[in-house]
Enzyme design. Structure first.
Site, mmCIF file in Angstrom:
data_model
loop_
_atom_site.group_PDB
_atom_site.id
_atom_site.type_symbol
_atom_site.label_atom_id
_atom_site.label_comp_id
_atom_site.label_asym_id
_atom_site.label_seq_id
_atom_site.Cartn_x
_atom_site.Cartn_y
_atom_site.Cartn_z
ATOM 1 N N HIS A 56 0.555 0.141 4.345
ATOM 2 C CA HIS A 56 -0.657 -0.617 4.049
ATOM 3 C C HIS A 56 -1.651 -0.287 5.161
ATOM 4 O O HIS A 56 -1.237 -0.051 6.309
ATOM 5 C CB HIS A 56 -0.429 -2.126 4.123
ATOM 6 N N ASP A 59 -0.776 -2.199 8.187
ATOM 7 C CA ASP A 59 0.472 -1.846 8.897
ATOM 8 C C ASP A 59 0.170 -0.870 10.019
ATOM 9 O O ASP A 59 0.810 -0.882 11.078
ATOM 10 C CB ASP A 59 1.480 -1.124 7.979
ATOM 11 N N MET A 90 2.192 8.005 -0.178
ATOM 12 C CA MET A 90 1.576 6.826 -0.801
ATOM 13 C C MET A 90 0.968 5.924 0.269
ATOM 14 O O MET A 90 1.528 5.798 1.355
ATOM 15 C CB MET A 90 2.666 6.068 -1.585
ATOM 16 N N GLU A 183 1.854 -2.421 -9.393
ATOM 17 C CA GLU A 183 3.213 -2.951 -9.155
ATOM 18 C C GLU A 183 3.337 -4.366 -9.707
ATOM 19 O O GLU A 183 2.797 -5.312 -9.136
ATOM 20 C CB GLU A 183 3.512 -2.935 -7.652
ATOM 21 N N LYS A 185 4.967 -8.047 -10.691
ATOM 22 C CA LYS A 185 5.911 -9.021 -10.100
ATOM 23 C C LYS A 185 5.668 -10.352 -10.796
ATOM 24 O O LYS A 185 4.519 -10.715 -11.029
ATOM 25 C CB LYS A 185 5.669 -9.138 -8.587
ATOM 26 N N GLU A 219 9.293 -2.240 -9.393
ATOM 27 C CA GLU A 219 10.228 -2.560 -8.298
ATOM 28 C C GLU A 219 11.498 -3.204 -8.864
ATOM 29 O O GLU A 219 11.424 -4.121 -9.688
ATOM 30 C CB GLU A 219 9.574 -3.503 -7.280
ATOM 31 N N HIS A 222 11.669 -6.975 -8.611
ATOM 32 C CA HIS A 222 10.689 -7.750 -9.377
ATOM 33 C C HIS A 222 11.092 -7.887 -10.848
ATOM 34 O O HIS A 222 10.971 -8.974 -11.418
ATOM 35 C CB HIS A 222 9.298 -7.111 -9.245
ATOM 36 N N ASP A 247 9.741 1.469 -6.543
ATOM 37 C CA ASP A 247 10.194 0.694 -5.383
ATOM 38 C C ASP A 247 11.653 0.324 -5.603
ATOM 39 O O ASP A 247 11.972 -0.509 -6.466
ATOM 40 C CB ASP A 247 9.352 -0.582 -5.215
ATOM 41 N N ASP A 257 12.613 -13.413 -3.923
ATOM 42 C CA ASP A 257 12.473 -11.965 -3.788
ATOM 43 C C ASP A 257 13.232 -11.507 -2.529
ATOM 44 O O ASP A 257 12.795 -11.737 -1.410
ATOM 45 C CB ASP A 257 10.979 -11.639 -3.661
ATOM 46 N N ASP A 259 14.556 -8.251 -1.691
ATOM 47 C CA ASP A 259 14.294 -6.925 -1.109
ATOM 48 C C ASP A 259 15.503 -6.400 -0.315
ATOM 49 O O ASP A 259 15.372 -5.945 0.826
ATOM 50 C CB ASP A 259 13.053 -6.964 -0.192
ATOM 51 N N ASP A 289 11.616 -0.107 -0.996
ATOM 52 C CA ASP A 289 10.814 -1.257 -0.563
ATOM 53 C C ASP A 289 11.793 -2.403 -0.302
ATOM 54 O O ASP A 289 11.971 -3.295 -1.121
ATOM 55 C CB ASP A 289 9.799 -1.640 -1.645
#
Ligand code: GLT
Ligand code: MN
Ligand code: MN
Length: 388
Positions: A56, A59, A90, A183, A185, A219, A222, A247, A257, A259, A289
């Site tokens: 991102h 980030d 990406m 994406e 969710k 994902e 998700h 993802d 969620d 992950d 992810d």
């Protein structure tokens, strides 16, 4: 240890800076790990055989950085990419952490917020282009509602489409080679999120100005949160030519969620997914992810990252064994799965419906045929348990 399941860059595994850099914070507890410098993250990824790193905007460049700070960060990052050969396939933008987005970004009621979100996204698109990213992911983390009286879903979707159309136009007018991957969710952090599943997003894409430029980033967690099969969702995205990115992680249905490390839960769905991608010779990035349990330190983070990739490679090996196993192949014949390739209406000509009607079959005899799913499914179970 190097073995058949040791990842190499050709496997096209990627991680987000936010994944290996996850510090273990959750809604009830603070960080359990120190900050991971993006430069160290890239060096670590190169060491374990990954292909790329995704991020991102925030980030890499913490919000509030001055122009000279930004330049310094980008210079160091560029240097470590050159040194290691790690790619940036990406990028994305964070439209969910800052308080201004508390009631949505592209779908906020207030156009001032929407315009701010769009400016942030255009800057992130420029940043991605600077690092050669071909995919721009859009996860609308705050696009949704708790208080339904305060939103108007059709108008919010108009705003969502308007923002994506503007981003596509910007990418085209800037001459960038970049596609957008939405994406889906179902919920979290909002009570209900817009574009909750792969199916909703696929339908939405066809309402956009540049549908060819927009695809999906499904994902695992998700779709699983919605109680759906990830493998089926990805298969439909592939069928629609809309699988632009993926993802990978793991998730127990009915929970928050999570992950989790790829394959740590839902191993059967993970197997069918890997088989699907391998059979389709899909050449996109296998992006994880996910993040390490908050119980772990930085050593655990690298164990986690290696684990995601090794599990993928083990499952890919299982998928190839599936294709070579004589008993499995024999059981597949019984299912008649290959007959899906036979058209239902092969005939042409004006009388084709009449000819279809005239065909007679023994309905009871056809209905009495067993398809051998129990045997086949057990063979797959034994393959996954490692005895085949
Ligand atoms: C965030 C979210 C993910 C998205 C990322 C991209 S950020 O971690 O949980 O599912 O893919 O914005
Ligand atoms: Mn997730
Ligand atoms: Mn994701």
């Amino acid at each position: 240890m190097t073995d058949d399941f040791s990842p190499v860059p050709e496997d096209r595994f990627t991680f987000g800076l936010w994944t290996i850099g996850n510090r273990g914070r959750d809604p009830f507890g603070n960080e359990t790990r120190p900050l991971l410098d993006p430069v160290d993250a890239v060096r670590g990824l190169a060491r374990i055989g990954a292909y790329g790193v995704n991020f991102h905007d925030d980030d890499l460049i913490p919000p509030g950085s001055t122009a000279p700070e930004r330049d310094g960060i980008l210079k160091r990052f560029r240097e470590v990419l050159d040194e290691t050969g790690i790619k940036v396939p990406m990028v994305t933008t964070n439209l969910f952490s800052q308080p201004i987005f508390k009631s949505g970004a592209f779908t906020a009621n207030d156009p001032v917020v929407r315009r701010h979100a769009l400016r942030k996204t255009l800057n992130a698109i420029d940043l991605g282009a600077e690092f050669g990213a071909g995919i721009f992911v859009m996860w609308g983390g705050r696009e949704g509602a708790e208080c339904d009286a305060a939103t108007d879903v059709p108008s919010a979707l108009d705003c969502y489409a308007e923002a994506i159309n503007a981003c596509c136009a910007y990418i085209k007018e800037s001459g960038y080679q970049m596609e957008i991957a939405l994406e889906p969710k179902p919920n979290e952090p909002r009570g209900n999120l817009f574009l909750p599943t792969v199916g909703h997003a696929l339908a939405f894409i066809h309402e956009l100005d540049f549908p060819d430029m927009v695809g999906l980033n499904p994902e695992f967690a998700h779709e699983t949160m919605s109680g759906l099969s990830f493998h089926h969702a990805v298969a439909q995205a592939l069928w629609a030519d809309k699988l632009f990115h993926i993802d990978l992680n793991a998730q127990v249905p009915g929970k928050f969620d999570q992950d989790l490390r790829f394959g740590s839960e839902g191993i059967r769905d993970a197997f069918y997914l890997v088989k699907l991608l391998d059979d389709a010779e899909w050449d996109g990035m296998r992006h994880f992810d996910a993040h390490a349990y908050r119980t772990d330190d930085i050593d655990g983070v690298w164990e986690f990252a290696v684990g995601c990739m090794r599990t993928y490679l083990v499952l890919r090996d299982k998928a190839r064994r599936f294709a070579q196993d004589p008993e499995i192949q024999e059981a597949l014949e019984v299912t008649k799965v290959k007959s899906l390739g036979i058209p239902t209406m092969p005939e042409t000509g004006a009388d084709r419906f009449e000819r279809l009607r005239k065909e007679t079959i023994d309905v009871d005899a056809v209905a009495a045929v067993g398809y051998g799913h129990e045997r086949l499914d057990q063979l797959v179970t034994e393959l996954l348990m490692g005895i085949r």
